[in-house]
Design a protein around this motif. Structure first.
Motif, PDB file in Angstrom:
ATOM      1  N   UNK A  94      -5.357   8.148 -13.979  1.00 39.07           N
ATOM      2  CA  UNK A  94      -3.991   7.698 -13.672  1.00 39.07           C
ATOM      3  C   UNK A  94      -3.972   6.930 -12.355  1.00 39.07           C
ATOM      4  N   UNK A  95      -4.744   7.419 -11.368  1.00 36.27           N
ATOM      5  CA  UNK A  95      -4.795   6.755 -10.064  1.00 36.27           C
ATOM      6  C   UNK A  95      -5.408   5.354 -10.196  1.00 36.27           C
ATOM      7  N   UNK A  96      -6.476   5.243 -10.952  1.00 30.32           N
ATOM      8  CA  UNK A  96      -7.095   3.915 -11.143  1.00 30.32           C
ATOM      9  C   UNK A  96      -6.138   2.950 -11.818  1.00 30.32           C
ATOM     10  N   UNK A  97      -5.396   3.431 -12.768  1.00 29.11           N
ATOM     11  CA  UNK A  97      -4.436   2.553 -13.467  1.00 29.11           C
ATOM     12  C   UNK A  97      -3.359   2.067 -12.516  1.00 29.11           C
ATOM     13  N   UNK A  98      -2.907   2.956 -11.644  1.00 25.25           N
ATOM     14  CA  UNK A  98      -1.856   2.579 -10.687  1.00 25.25           C
ATOM     15  C   UNK A  98      -2.404   1.570  -9.675  1.00 25.25           C
ATOM     16  N   UNK A  99      -3.685   1.748  -9.273  1.00 29.60           N
ATOM     17  CA  UNK A  99      -4.305   0.818  -8.320  1.00 29.60           C
ATOM     18  C   UNK A  99      -4.330  -0.605  -8.886  1.00 29.60           C
ATOM     19  N   UNK A 100      -4.650  -0.716 -10.115  1.00 29.41           N
ATOM     20  CA  UNK A 100      -4.704  -2.045 -10.732  1.00 29.41           C
ATOM     21  C   UNK A 100      -3.333  -2.692 -10.767  1.00 29.41           C
ATOM     22  N   UNK A 101      -2.325  -1.910 -11.030  1.00 31.79           N
ATOM     23  CA  UNK A 101      -0.974  -2.463 -11.110  1.00 31.79           C
ATOM     24  C   UNK A 101      -0.466  -2.900  -9.734  1.00 31.79           C
ATOM     25  N   UNK A 102      -0.785  -2.075  -8.739  1.00 34.89           N
ATOM     26  CA  UNK A 102      -0.296  -2.413  -7.390  1.00 34.89           C
ATOM     27  C   UNK A 102      -1.115  -3.569  -6.797  1.00 34.89           C
ATOM     28  N   UNK A 103      -2.409  -3.650  -7.151  1.00 35.74           N
ATOM     29  CA  UNK A 103      -3.304  -4.728  -6.774  1.00 35.74           C
ATOM     30  C   UNK A 103      -3.353  -4.951  -5.263  1.00 35.74           C
ATOM     31  N   UNK A 104      -3.893  -4.003  -4.543  1.00 35.16           N
ATOM     32  CA  UNK A 104      -4.190  -4.179  -3.115  1.00 35.16           C
ATOM     33  C   UNK A 104      -3.114  -3.722  -2.178  1.00 35.16           C
TER      34      UNK A 104
END
Length: 453
Positions: free
Chosen positions: A219-229
């Motif tokens: 879930x954390x990895x998915x959120x990281x991609x969406x927020x993008x940096x």
């Protein structure tokens, strides 16, 4: 008690006449006296009591102290021999001890033990006096009408009896050991099951936590991609520790707490207590006993048994192994379908040889030719009318109050009561003349009680 090296004639002297015992008898209080001295003392006092401790004694003839008599007779003979040779005193207490040792047939320094009186080899065993004797002793007046057995046979009988007793004891202990092994195995199995169950529970819970952690990281990895940096430090906080699982540890107290008491408590299922245990050394040869000494069987063809003084040789009787001199005692006997039986209590001094049994202290009930009756050596037979047929008899002895009560424990019906002032040790007695049905002394329930203070 004087040591062997310091014995003197005083140790073998009657308290009344102060001389070496002659025909010594022993009272229930364990004090010994010359038979004549005791009779004269009782006649002068007008009461039967011990001259030393004043304890009341039975009016029946006191038992002969066989061991003391044998020693004193040998000492009296030695005294006579010394007197004829001009030596009226023993040179020392040590020599007197050696004379006592020799009189008991235990002389040392000889390849074969010789009779201390006749200097002959001890080849026979007197079944009356329970001592080894020589052929001259056998023919003497002292052993008149006594029964003898070759000493080798007597030793063999003793060894056979000891070996049988040892075997039965080992069987009983093996039964107890097996119970403990089974109980240990059962409890270890329960412990292993709990260990396995809780191990599986912990393994399952660990797998669940691992799945939750992997799901959370995904879930954390998915959120990281969406927020993008963008700033996502708030997502990198430490995960909380998993909550502990209740009951995860082994219940140690369950297995170790009061372990010995719990085992003892459970042994009630295999342990029985019998208020009366039979004495095989008193049993008539036609009376056979069970291995646990609680059942009484009858067979026409008797077994070969030593004709010792304690054994009944005419009446098919057997006594209990424990006698009573005080208190209240109770036991139940299952008579079942036995067609001829008798039971009750008797004096320790009851005559066990010949037909004169019922001329001394006996109190009992019996069944003969389809009729019940009560009888004693003091009273005429009394018929007992009861229906239906008795299956059990309860005997209640109150030594202090002098009563023996017989009753039917199943129907709670009294049968007969004897009243007598007991003055000596009382033993339970049993007799069975039926080959098809034994008499059985019933066990009592055993219970473990806990008292909290």
């Amino acid at each position: 008690m004087a040591s062997r090296a310091s014995l003197s004639e005083e140790d073998f002297s009657c308290p009344v006449c102060c001389d070496i015992y002659r025909d010594p008898v022993i009272l229930l209080c364990s004090h010994s006296f010359c038979r004549v001295c005791l009779q004269q003392f009782w006649k002068q006092k007008g009461i039967c009591e011990c001259p030393v401790c004043r304890r009341r004694a039975s009016r029946t003839a006191p038992a002969t102290n066989l061991v003391l008599r044998n020693v004193c007779e040998a000492l009296l003979q030695e005294r006579g021999r010394r007197a004829s040779t001009g030596h009226s005193k023993l040179e020392s207490p040590y020599k007197f001890a050696l004379e006592v040792k020799t009189a008991c047939g235990k002389s040392s320094g000889e390849s074969e033990i010789l009779c201390s009186i006749h200097s002959e080899k001890l080849k026979l065993f007197c079944l009356e006096d329970k001592q080894p004797v020589c052929v001259v002793c056998r023919d003497s007046r002292r052993h008149s009408n006594h029964a003898f057995q070759p000493i080798d046979e007597a030793v063999l009988d003793l060894k056979c009896q000891a070996k049988h007793t040892e075997r039965k004891m080992k069987e009983e202990f093996e039964s107890l050991h097996q119970f403990l092994r089974d109980e240990e195995s059962a409890r270890m199995s329960v412990l292993k099951e709990e260990e396995e169950l809780k191990s599986q529970m912990m393994k399952k819970r660990t797998e669940e936590i691992s799945k939750e952690i992997r799901s959370l990281f995904d879930t954390i990895k998915a959120i990281e991609k969406e927020i993008d940096g963008e700033d996502i430090t708030f997502l990198k906080s430490t995960l909380p520790d998993p909550e502990p699982v209740p009951g995860a540890l082994v219940n140690v107290a369950k297995y170790l707490g009061n372990l010995r008491f719990r085992i003892w408590e459970k042994m009630q299922d295999i342990v029985q207590y019998n208020p009366v245990i039979l004495d095989p050394n008193t049993a008539n040869p036609c009376i056979f006993l069970s291995d646990d000494l609680t059942n009484i069987y009858y067979k026409d063809k008797g077994q070969q048994l030593p004709d010792n003084l304690e054994r009944f040789d005419y009446w098919e009787f057997v006594l209990g192994s424990e006698g009573f001199t005080s208190g209240r005692h109770c036991w139940d006997v299952e008579v079942g379908d036995s067609t001829l039986w008798a039971l009750g209590v008797t004096n320790e001094s009851v005559e066990r040889k010949g037909e004169t049994l019922f001329k001394s202290g006996v109190w009992g009930v019996g069944y003969y030719n389809g009729e019940y009756g009560a009888s004693s050596s003091m009273d005429p037979p009394t018929p007992i009318t009861i229906s239906p047929k008795l299956q059990r008899i309860r005997v209640q002895l109150d030594w202090d109050k002098g009563s023996v009560l017989f009753s039917d424990p199943i129907g709670n019906t009294p049968l007969h009561t004897f009243n007598h002032n007991f003055t000596e040790r009382i033993f339970p007695y049993f007799s069975n003349y039926c080959q098809l049905c034994p008499l059985k002394i019933m066990p009592r329930n055993v219970s473990v009680e806990m008292q909290l203070h």
